[in-house]
Write an enzyme that holds these catalytic residues in place. Structure first.
Site: not given
Ligand code: FAD
Ligand code: NAI
Length: 471
Positions: A37, A118, A185, A242, A325, A450
């Site tokens: 949508k 939908g 945080g 808070v 994620l 390296h």
């Protein structure tokens, strides 16, 4: 209303979970429709999440580096100016390139892309309110719910995306705020605090827990990145809750309380970012009409094969269990199509990496020390600091370390935790090691080029069962 032919799979949501499932199902020869949508594909991740935030993180880092970290490298620049509008344009360019790319991929794999919202009409039929007006409906032998997540609001402080913002407002501010307060945080809080602090805002992050980084970050790593970010100019109030907010005045005010019962305090900012987590999104989907259940946190309930209690209706991504994620959504999307097509699929939930794209980056996979301690699992730890790594020294970016945790008996790697400029890329090696059940000695005996930052990974592995060479 029109009705298209019956599909093998109808997907609600065109985010990472939905569009990846659509492509995979197309590749498997299924007839697929994907309903989205938003008007563009890619969901939260491509439109207002992973991608735009990383564009701002990358370019704000460049700006900050040119200003504060170039002279001693032998680079002297003249007048450095921020063009915020152009910074945002660069972000939009990355976003639109990728969302159009996904649309092309759906087409290429024969997926019907339906632009609209939908809702379940019955167990096999989805009604769609089209974005362009009108309605249609589509029937599916299988249905996949992939409707994602939304910001968790802070009670009593309405998000207007101008003064009280979610991450969506935080990637689109028109000017750099003077004072910015961040509630939470966790990953969003710290990534966005980094962007706006680099661009010149005075940022204070208020975190309820004693540690920043959100759930899952290793405690030692969290303490270390907090010190580094503090040095960069971000203020922290940890162990502070808070309690309430007020945006009726010229500034937005937050009442905060020490979690341990100290003196309450009022903080003020021009802009307040609400970043206290995200919650599953199922609004308007009509789950109730077909009797589908959610748990107490709003997650659609599924079994280990992603089936709801109506077996041909499955669900993956942010809207159900597990870490929110994009790469987790992507793995599940492939697995769920394999279940539908072949009857088997697989996601290793013990092996999903996390990356926080601050500078330096923080990345981890597997278990943290505090998790192992809590579970009473014995372990040993090997660390290697980037200050002893030749490439990091050459690049003059020596903050951070690689920390490896392994089983003391079998030496099997249980967790990898990295703070470093390239941690997000380096964690892939740790993830592969975990996925293959590698021991720290396996890594230590693998030749690493390296000079690379990845040598720090090898040396941390050496330190886990024996001794590092360069530290
Ligand atoms: P979503 O991406 O939310 O997609 C769901 C889609 O479904 C939406 O586009 C929505 O419009 C659509 N939809 C919902 N209901 C309907 C309906 N009824 N009809 C039609 N369409 C509907 N993850 C990472 O791995 N790495 C990162 O760096 C990262 N950065 C982030 C930064 C921010 C600021 C945020 C907010 C998130 C970030 N994430 C990151 C998390 C990542 O964005 C999500 O995990 C991922 O987008 C989940 O994919 P999804 O497909 O499950 O849900
Ligand atoms: P989060 O769950 O990571 O962190 C929220 C933080 O807010 C927690 O540390 C919590 O203790 C704190 N908090 C809650 N209420 C509070 C209060 N009243 N006062 C003070 N602190 C309070 O959630 P966040 O950062 O909003 O991110 C949401 C999701 O988005 C995450 O689950 C993450 O997986 C995903 N994401 C991933 C990114 C990445 O992979 N790089 C980037 C951005 C988001």
């Amino acid at each position: 209303a029109t009705e298209s032919e019956e599909k093998d799979l109808v997907i609600i949501g065109g985010g990472v979970a939905g569009y990846v499932a659509a492509i995979k199902a197309g590749q498997e020869g299924l007839k697929v429709a994907c309903i989205e949508k938003r008007g563009t594909l890619g969901g939260t991740c491509l439109n207002v999440g992973c991608i735009p935030s990383k564009s701002l993180l990358n370019n704000s880092h460049l700006y900050h580096q040119i200003l504060h970290d170039s002279k001693h490298r032998g680079i002297e620049v003249g007048d450095v100016k921020l063009n915020l509008a152009q910074l945002m344009k660069a972000k939009e360019q990355s976003v639109s390139g990728l969302t159009k790319g996904v649309e092309f991929l759906l087409k290429k794999n024969g997926v019907e892309y339906i632009k609209g919202a939908g809702a379940f009409a019955d167990e096999h039929t989805i009604n769609v309110k089209l974005n362009d007006g009108g309605e249609t409906s589509v029937k599916g032998k299988n249905i996949l719910i992939a409707t994602g997540s939304e910001v968790t609001p802070f009670p009593g402080l309405e998000i207007d995306e101008k003064r009280v913002i979610s991450s969506t407002g935080a990637i689109a501010l028109e000017k750099v705020p003077e004072k910015m307060l961040v509630i939470g945080g966790g990953i969003i809080g710290l990534e966005m605090a980094s962007v706006w602090s680099r661009l010149g805002a005075q940022v204070t992050v208020i975190e309820f827990l004693d540690q920043i980084g959100g759930p899952g970050m290793d405690l030692e790593v969290a303490k270390s990145i907090q010190k580094i970010l503090k040095k960069q100019g971000i203020n922290f109030k940890t162990g502070t809750k808070v309690v309430s907010g007020d945006k009726t005045g010229e500034t937005v005010k937050l009442e905060v309380d020490s979690a341990k019962g100290g003196k309450p305090e009022t903080l003020e900012g021009d802009v307040v970012l609400v970043a206290i987590g995200r919650r599953p999104y199922t609004e308007g989907l009509g789950l109730e009409s077909i009797g589908l259940e959610k748990d107490e946190r709003g997650r659609v309930i599924i079994d280990s094969e992603y089936r709801t209690k109506i077996p041909h209706i499955r669900c993956v991504g942010d809207v159900t269990f597990g870490p929110m994620l994009a790469h987790k959504a992507e793995e599940e999307a492939v697995a769920v199509v394999e279940y539908i097509k072949k009857g088997y699929g697989h996601v290793n939930y013990g092996c999903i990496p996390s990356v926080m794209y601050t500078f330096p980056e923080v990345a981890w996979v597997g278990q943290s020390e505090q998790e192992l301690k809590k579970a009473g699992v014995p372990y040993r730890v090997g660390t290697f600091p980037f200050s002893a790594n030749s490439r990091a020294k050459t690049n003059l970016d020596t903050e951070g370390m690689v920390k490896m945790i392994a089983d003391p008996e079998t030496d099997r790697i249980l967790g990898v935790h990295i703070i470093g400029p390239n941690a997000g890329e380096m964690i892939a090696e740790g993830t592969l090691a975990l996925e293959y059940g590698a021991s720290s000695e396996d890594i230590a005996r693998t030749c690493h080029a390296h000079p690379t930052l990845a040598e720090a990974f090898k040396e941390a592995a050496m330190a886990t069962h024996s001794k590092a060479i360069h530290f």
